[in-house]
Enzyme design. Sequence first.
Site, PDB file in Angstrom:
ATOM      1  N   HIS A 182      -8.199   4.410   1.128  1.00 56.20           N
ATOM      2  CA  HIS A 182      -7.652   4.678  -0.208  1.00 56.20           C
ATOM      3  C   HIS A 182      -8.409   5.800  -0.905  1.00 56.20           C
ATOM      4  CE1 HIS A 182      -5.850   0.363  -0.334  1.00 56.20           C
ATOM      5  NE2 HIS A 182      -5.185   1.191   0.442  1.00 56.20           N
ATOM      6  N   ASN A 190       3.924  -0.378   3.186  1.00 51.99           N
ATOM      7  CA  ASN A 190       3.722  -1.709   3.790  1.00 51.99           C
ATOM      8  C   ASN A 190       4.658  -2.705   3.106  1.00 51.99           C
ATOM      9  OD1 ASN A 190       1.660  -0.816   5.437  1.00 51.99           O
ATOM     10  ND2 ASN A 190       0.058  -2.034   4.487  1.00 51.99           N
ATOM     11  N   GLY A 221      -2.787  12.766   4.144  1.00 50.57           N
ATOM     12  CA  GLY A 221      -3.630  13.004   5.320  1.00 50.57           C
ATOM     13  C   GLY A 221      -4.925  12.243   5.142  1.00 50.57           C
ATOM     14  N   CYS A 281       0.874  -1.171   0.000  1.00 48.76           N
ATOM     15  CA  CYS A 281       0.000   0.000   0.000  1.00 48.76           C
ATOM     16  C   CYS A 281       0.914   1.225   0.000  1.00 48.76           C
ATOM     17  CB  CYS A 281      -0.840  -0.029   1.271  1.00 48.76           C
ATOM     18  SG  CYS A 281      -1.957   1.352   1.396  1.00 48.76           S
ATOM     19  N   GLU A 291      -6.859  12.143  -4.905  1.00 51.21           N
ATOM     20  CA  GLU A 291      -7.190  13.545  -4.616  1.00 51.21           C
ATOM     21  C   GLU A 291      -6.494  14.501  -5.577  1.00 51.21           C
ATOM     22  OE1 GLU A 291      -8.076  13.848   0.205  1.00 51.21           O
ATOM     23  OE2 GLU A 291      -6.156  14.569  -0.554  1.00 51.21           O
ATOM     24  N   HIS A 293       3.484   7.731   7.800  1.00 50.29           N
ATOM     25  CA  HIS A 293       2.872   7.489   6.478  1.00 50.29           C
ATOM     26  C   HIS A 293       1.569   8.256   6.287  1.00 50.29           C
ATOM     27  CE1 HIS A 293      -0.098   5.045   8.447  1.00 50.29           C
ATOM     28  NE2 HIS A 293      -0.554   4.534   7.339  1.00 50.29           N
TER      29      HIS A 293
END
Length: 477
Positions: free
Chosen positions: A204, A326, A375, A99, A207, A400
Amino acid sequence: MSQEYPLQRESEFSWRIDPSGKMRVPGIIYADETLIREMDDKVFEQLCNVASLPGIVQAAYAMPDAHWGYGFPIGGVAAFDPDLGGVVSAGGVGFDISCGVRALRTGLSIEEIEPVKKQLVDALFRQVPVGVGSTGRIHLNDKGMTAMLKGGARWAVEQGFGEPGDLERIEEKGCMAGADPGEVSARARKRQQDEMGTLGSGNHYLEVQRVAEIYDPRIATAFGLRENDAVVFIHCGSRGLGHQIGTEFLKYMVLVASRHGIELPDRELACAPINSELGQAYLGAMRAGINCALANRQIITHLTRQVFADVLPKADLTLIFDVSHNTCKLESHPVAGRQRKLYVHRKGATRAFGPGNPEIPETLRAVGQPVLIGGSMGTESHILAGSEQGAGLSFNSACHGAGRAMSRHRATKLWRGRSVVDELAERGILIRSPSMRGVAEEAPGAYKDVRAVVDAAEKAGLAKKVARMEPRLCIKG
DNA sequence: ATGTGC
């Protein structure tokens, strides 16, 4: 704060739990006083458990955004020496293998986005599949799946998704070496065959953001960032494939732990020696999972470019960087003055190599690796750069994201998805999601204060702040 | 995180 886990304050931004009981090394937490006070006791318990695993080197670390995870805390970092019986843990990598976050420049200012914002978010929502079980237009047969698992983003570019120049700005140049598609089960492959180029659910998102503030103009220039620029953040992982790999290997690791002489403080910490058949099999499968996530983000980038070409033909989307948070990776780190090859688990923690590291693309080597901090929905994101001192602090790792401050369940009791969307829309932030429950779970208030997290990371020396972004539109799983 | 789970 914990009564049970005596935290010693080492400095303003670091805390230490001395080894006791079965712990082999200390636990170190980087955080300010507020973050530490609000941290779940489970983080300290899990950190102590990790510190008791065989072959762990130096310390078990928690980043400022740490919260309770499966076995390892999310926001946890631990490195193991294979020659000292060191282990690899499926729960220490996390279920969503690789991820991560990818950031793109658009070549546009936010003023050029604003008039077509609604059109843009609707087009992205149509073009990029989101949500639980979402499938895309790409369907892989077994041969195609094997090529994808071996080639990662490089495979995706060869298939026509994106540009060769993208690869330079991805960890491992877009292709994780040592992937073993033969260790990825038929079931994991089947789950993934229609899921390439899909965002998934949970935290997830995709943006479009405005660069709201530049903290370090020199590094920002090297990253190609200016105030008021429009940038794209893509946060997703390896979908059903990574989850299936994690689930299966966790079971095997539980079964054979005692055979390897490993005493598990917590079943969720199931692991296998790196130098064992199972350890090697997992690493091969996990690296294939990394390639799946890299290919997935690459395809989503391609879909995003198609949307921009349609809505804003002037746009030119170029990759700033792609980081995974990850993973378990073999890296060389100085320990007590000696370089050692270690398997570094980062679970909900971002690699943050400092200036000069040969793993960083040449064009960025002088300033350090971009560290992308997404964020929560509706709140700011940050870009940092790896620091030189980070090597000695956390094996070059940083936070992260904001990190959850409460459970999903509790969040759904406190917020309604529809009102969250309406409130954000009033501030000009457009959200599109197939799941209003998902939106409630991801409400900004369910997360820690990302600025406090990033400040703590910087002040602890893990990475250097470069720029702050504010969201303008968001598609969410 | 997840063909969300008991």
